[in-house]
Scaffold this active site. Structure first.
Site, PDB file in Angstrom:
ATOM      1  N   LYS A 162      27.520  38.607   3.943  1.00  0.00           N
ATOM      2  CA  LYS A 162      27.385  39.164   2.747  1.00  0.00           C
ATOM      3  C   LYS A 162      27.389  40.926   3.060  1.00  0.00           C
ATOM      4  CE  LYS A 162      23.000  39.770   1.962  1.00  0.00           C
ATOM      5  NZ  LYS A 162      22.640  41.311   2.202  1.00  0.00           N
ATOM      6  N   THR A 163      26.965  41.462   4.134  1.00  0.00           N
ATOM      7  CA  THR A 163      27.178  42.862   4.519  1.00  0.00           C
ATOM      8  C   THR A 163      28.531  43.203   4.513  1.00  0.00           C
ATOM      9  OG1 THR A 163      25.055  42.858   5.401  1.00  0.00           O
ATOM     10  CG2 THR A 163      26.414  44.786   5.814  1.00  0.00           C
ATOM     11  N   ASP A 348      22.620  44.848  -4.130  1.00  0.00           N
ATOM     12  CA  ASP A 348      22.281  44.066  -2.913  1.00  0.00           C
ATOM     13  C   ASP A 348      20.987  43.250  -3.005  1.00  0.00           C
ATOM     14  OD1 ASP A 348      22.610  42.635  -0.499  1.00  0.00           O
ATOM     15  OD2 ASP A 348      22.264  44.469   0.696  1.00  0.00           O
ATOM     16  N   GLU A 349      20.919  42.111  -2.380  1.00  0.00           N
ATOM     17  CA  GLU A 349      19.575  41.148  -2.592  1.00  0.00           C
ATOM     18  C   GLU A 349      19.214  41.130  -3.983  1.00  0.00           C
ATOM     19  OE1 GLU A 349      18.903  39.724  -0.015  1.00  0.00           O
ATOM     20  OE2 GLU A 349      19.330  40.970   1.719  1.00  0.00           O
ATOM     21  N   GLN A 379      17.361  32.120  -1.517  1.00  0.00           N
ATOM     22  CA  GLN A 379      16.471  32.858  -0.527  1.00  0.00           C
ATOM     23  C   GLN A 379      15.419  33.672  -1.236  1.00  0.00           C
ATOM     24  OE1 GLN A 379      18.460  34.369   3.230  1.00  0.00           O
ATOM     25  NE2 GLN A 379      20.180  33.610   1.896  1.00  0.00           N
ATOM     26  N   ARG A 727      17.484  31.188   9.858  1.00  0.00           N
ATOM     27  CA  ARG A 727      17.437  32.496  10.842  1.00  0.00           C
ATOM     28  C   ARG A 727      17.950  31.820  12.324  1.00  0.00           C
ATOM     29  NH1 ARG A 727      18.156  35.147   7.542  1.00  0.00           N
ATOM     30  NH2 ARG A 727      18.261  33.288   6.238  1.00  0.00           N
TER      31      ARG A 727
END
Length: 758
Positions: A162-163, A348-349, A379, A727
């Protein structure tokens, strides 16, 4: 080996009840167990992968043959006790099902770990083509990067880069689309994410220092506060910001005195969280509908809180968002100016966005519709902060011309981890359909293991980490995840004893400083130290006697030459029923010191009135933390200590260690302990998930809501499990204790789902 000497008597592992195992482990750590042949000290090893064994020290004596003979001899021994350990005889098989003790060569109740097998065959995936080799991205990433006009929803699965997409998309717009940098607005949820984006963009060729300076990148609060300062500077001076929780808490504490609320007994931190939740939903005090007595009190505190801030011209972080929203709503020309200025917006997010944030972004993007939002509805785990996954789920409704791009390649976790997570999350009803695939495979499958309880769970994990570090792993490779902070108590204590470097993400009070725990411990302390003033304060609170009575107790203690505890029988400025209760209760304190730690807590709860306090005032102010749960957790901790005095020494040591760690900066090379919420966005080579049982993950409150027909909390708990699993990069261990809080536990429904291939 399976036998050892304790207090000059033989103990045999196949004859030990499982609930005694932790006591034996602690005795071995203190050097109290020895080899029955050479009498050297032995250790009990409790591991994830194999049944418990006594480990003989390396030395010149060869005790193997003698030990084997002794083990065979003691197989037929009958029931007896050794010290505080009970060794049962073998039990009969009833109805074809073995009772608690099984006639095998392992510890009673031991269950072998289980590798998850519901994993489809791994397939290699082609990820890129020549047209976008320049940016080293895959096809779906390139589609998200190159779509610059109109509304765009980028569904970024866990570990999907994503980043990289966010920064590359911005660089593409600046260098190839030649869009002026001051027309772009990039909104993040953390300052760290904003800095990381700018740092990465600096590495792209064609982006100048001026581009980076004029590009607006920041959090919701930082960006919108700058807008307020520019247009209403006099109202938003930095020296008027309530930066710290204690400043906000001071305001509502002053208001609480008018309501007659006992400061020591009210969860002010939870009240502030509730006020923040209402503000983020654009609910002023007059619009709040209180559903409980606690809500009603907080609503009044909210009203007084806002009045005080207005009178003193102070503001908090939530006011920055509300203030900006009202500024834009009330000033059409100013709104139009910002709509023209920020003609390209990226958020973002997006799954974590709340109502006031969404309303501001929608206002700014209304004219150009060039809004790109990036997130993953699977998420969305911050509903307690006001975030709502419906904004990402309904994006196409709010922006009918929206394009959707799914980033479905997971570059973080190997195939079996991704497949296990997918097996779980696909059971949610309210989600965007997507299939995330792993780009790598190895032979390590997620492992489920079955400790007896929280104490044994912690011992198993620390043993496993120690072995991995001895074989070359680094402490920073490991994270231990849990649903709520109180679940970290046992693993924290085991790590303190291990000398391994670790870092604990602490929110709120440490376990032994929680309100109900303090009350229970006060009874134990007063049984040994009847003049302990702090314990007396806690006892007064537990009996709903005002704290000012401590002054009277000190005077009565001097006047009658007795302890503070005995002086309680002479209080007159209290209710008659309280006087009767005290006179009946005080003599019982002398008996407490003769009990084991667990027996003493049981006595305090049932015979000395603590249960009355818990029923009336036992919650920490929300549906997650309950005083009754804390007391059960405390009993589990106490079970490893025979004497009250020993347990209190242990508690004081843990409180001191917790304070010490709280002020210590994070060591980069340390084992991480954190809630699943804290872990979002992070990755680790090895992940341990604690207590995957019903009532923990999923949490009790979600199960209660589900029984009443509300599926929403349970779906968020499932998303929490999905976040926890994803994770892990290489190794995933999931603990399924047989007992939790002293009661039989049932494996989480998410475990069943994980073991069912979609």
């Amino acid at each position: 080996m399976k036998i050892a000497l304790y207090k000059d008597q033989m103990i045999h592992l196949t004859k030990i009840e499982r609930d005694q195992l932790q006591k034996i482990f602690l005795a071995s750590q203190r050097g109290e167990l020895s080899c029955p042949c050479c009498h050297q000290s032995v250790k009990l090893k409790i591991s994830i992968h194999e049944p418990p064994l006594f480990i003989h020290p390396s030395q010149t004596f060869n005790c193997d043959e003698a030990i084997k003979a002794l083990e065979e001899k003691h197989e037929a021994t009958v029931n007896h006790s050794v010290g505080s350990f009970t060794l049962p005889s073998k039990r009969e098989i009833n109805g074809g099902v073995a009772m608690l003790h099984k006639t095998n060569d392992t510890v009673t109740g031991w269950k072998n770990p289980y590798e998850i097998r519901s994993i489809p065959p791994f397939k290699n995936h082609q990820t890129s083509s020549s047209e976008h080799k320049k940016y080293d991205v895959d096809d779906s990433q390139w589609e998200a990067i190159s779509t610059t006009e109109g509304p765009l929803l980028v569904l970024a699965g866990a570990g999907s880069g994503k980043t990289r997409v966010l920064t590359t998309r911005t660089a593409y717009m600046l260098t190839e689309k030649k869009i002026a940098s001051n027309r772009l607005l990039l909104v993040t949820f953390t300052t760290k994410a904003a800095k990381e984006m700018k740092k990465r963009m600096a590495s792209f060729s064609g982006i100048t220092e001026r581009d980076l300076q004029t590009l607006v990148v920041g959090t919701f609060h930082s960006i919108f506060y700058k807008m307020l300062m520019h247009h209403q500077g006099a109202l938003w001076q930095p020296n008027k910001l309530l930066k710290s929780d204690w400043q906000r808490e001071q305001i509502i504490k002053e208001a609480s005195r008018e309501l007659g609320i006992d400061e020591k007994e009210f969860a002010f931190d939870q009240a502030l969280s509730q006020i923040s939740y209402w503000k983020n939903h654009i609910l002023k005090p007059s619009k709040v509908r209180a559903e409980t007595d606690w809500d009603e009190k907080v609503k009044i505190l909210y009203e007084r809180y806002e009045q005080t801030k207005q009178a003193t011209q102070h503001f908090d972080f939530d006011d920055m968002l509300l203030g900006c929203y009202e500024l834009l709503i009330d000033n059409a020309s100013l709104l139009e100016k910002y709509q023209q200025r920020f003609s390209y917006i990226l958020v973002d997010e997006f799954q974590d966005i709340n109502k006031v944030q969404y309303e501001i972004i929608s206002l700014l993007a209304k004219k150009t519709q060039n809004l790109c939002v990036v997130g993953d509805d699977d998420q969305s785990i911050y509903s307690f902060r006001g975030s709502d996954p419906s904004y990402i789920l309904n994006f196409e409704t709010d922006f009918p011309k929206a394009k959707i791009v799914t980033l479905n390649c997971n570059y973080r976790s190997h195939h079996s981890i991704v497949s296990s997570a997918t097996n779980v999350i696909t059971n949610n009803k309210k989600r965007k359909t997507k299939k995330v695939v792993a780009m790598t495979e190895n032979m390590k499958r997620p492992l489920q293991f079955y400790p007896f309880d929280e104490e044994e769970e912690a011992t198993m994990i620390v043993t496993d980490i120690k072995e991995k570090i001895e074989n070359g792993a680094r402490p920073r490779d490991f994270v231990i995840l849990y649903r709520t902070n109180s679940s970290a108590r046992a693993i924290f204590e085991r790590l303190v004893a291990s000398s391994l470097p670790f870092y604990l993400e602490q929110d709120g009070e440490a376990f032994y400083r929680r309100r109900t725990v303090r009350k229970a411990l006060a009874y134990l302390k007063l049984s040994l130290y009847p003049d302990d003033q702090e314990a007396i304060k806690e006892l007064l609170g537990a009996m709903f006697i005002k704290q000012s009575s401590l002054r009277d107790l000190k005077a009565l203690s001097i006047l009658h030459d007795c302890s503070l505890l005995e002086a309680m029988t002479k209080l007159t400025d209290i209710q008659v029923f309280q006087q009767k209760k005290i006179k009946k209760m005080i003599p019982l304190f002398k008996q407490l010191r003769n009990f084991s730690a667990v027996e003493a807590l049981e006595w305090v709860e049932k015979e000395m009135g603590l249960s009355d306090y818990i029923k009336k005032n036992g919650n920490e102010g929300n549906v997650i933390d309950k005083g009754s749960d804390d007391l059960r957790d405390l009993k589990v901790a106490a079970a490893s200590h025979d004497r009250v005095s020993d347990f209190l020494i242990h508690v004081d040591h843990m409180i001191a260690k917790s304070k010490e760690l709280k002020g210590r900066p994070e060591n980069e090379d340390s084992i991480q302990l954190m809630t699943v919420h804290r872990a979002k966005g992070l990755e680790f080579k090895t992940v341990y998930i604690l207590s995957a049982v019903e009532g923990s993950l999923p949490h009790d409150y979600s199960l209660e809501a589900y029984r009443e027909g509300d599926l929403t909390p349970l779906e968020e708990e499932r998303r929490l499990m999905y976040v926890a699993v994803t994770r892990a990069m290489e190794n995933l261990y999931i603990s399924i204790p047989q007992k939790r809080r002293g009661k039989r536990a049932h494996p989480s429904r998410f475990i069943r789902e994980m073991n069912t291939m979609i």
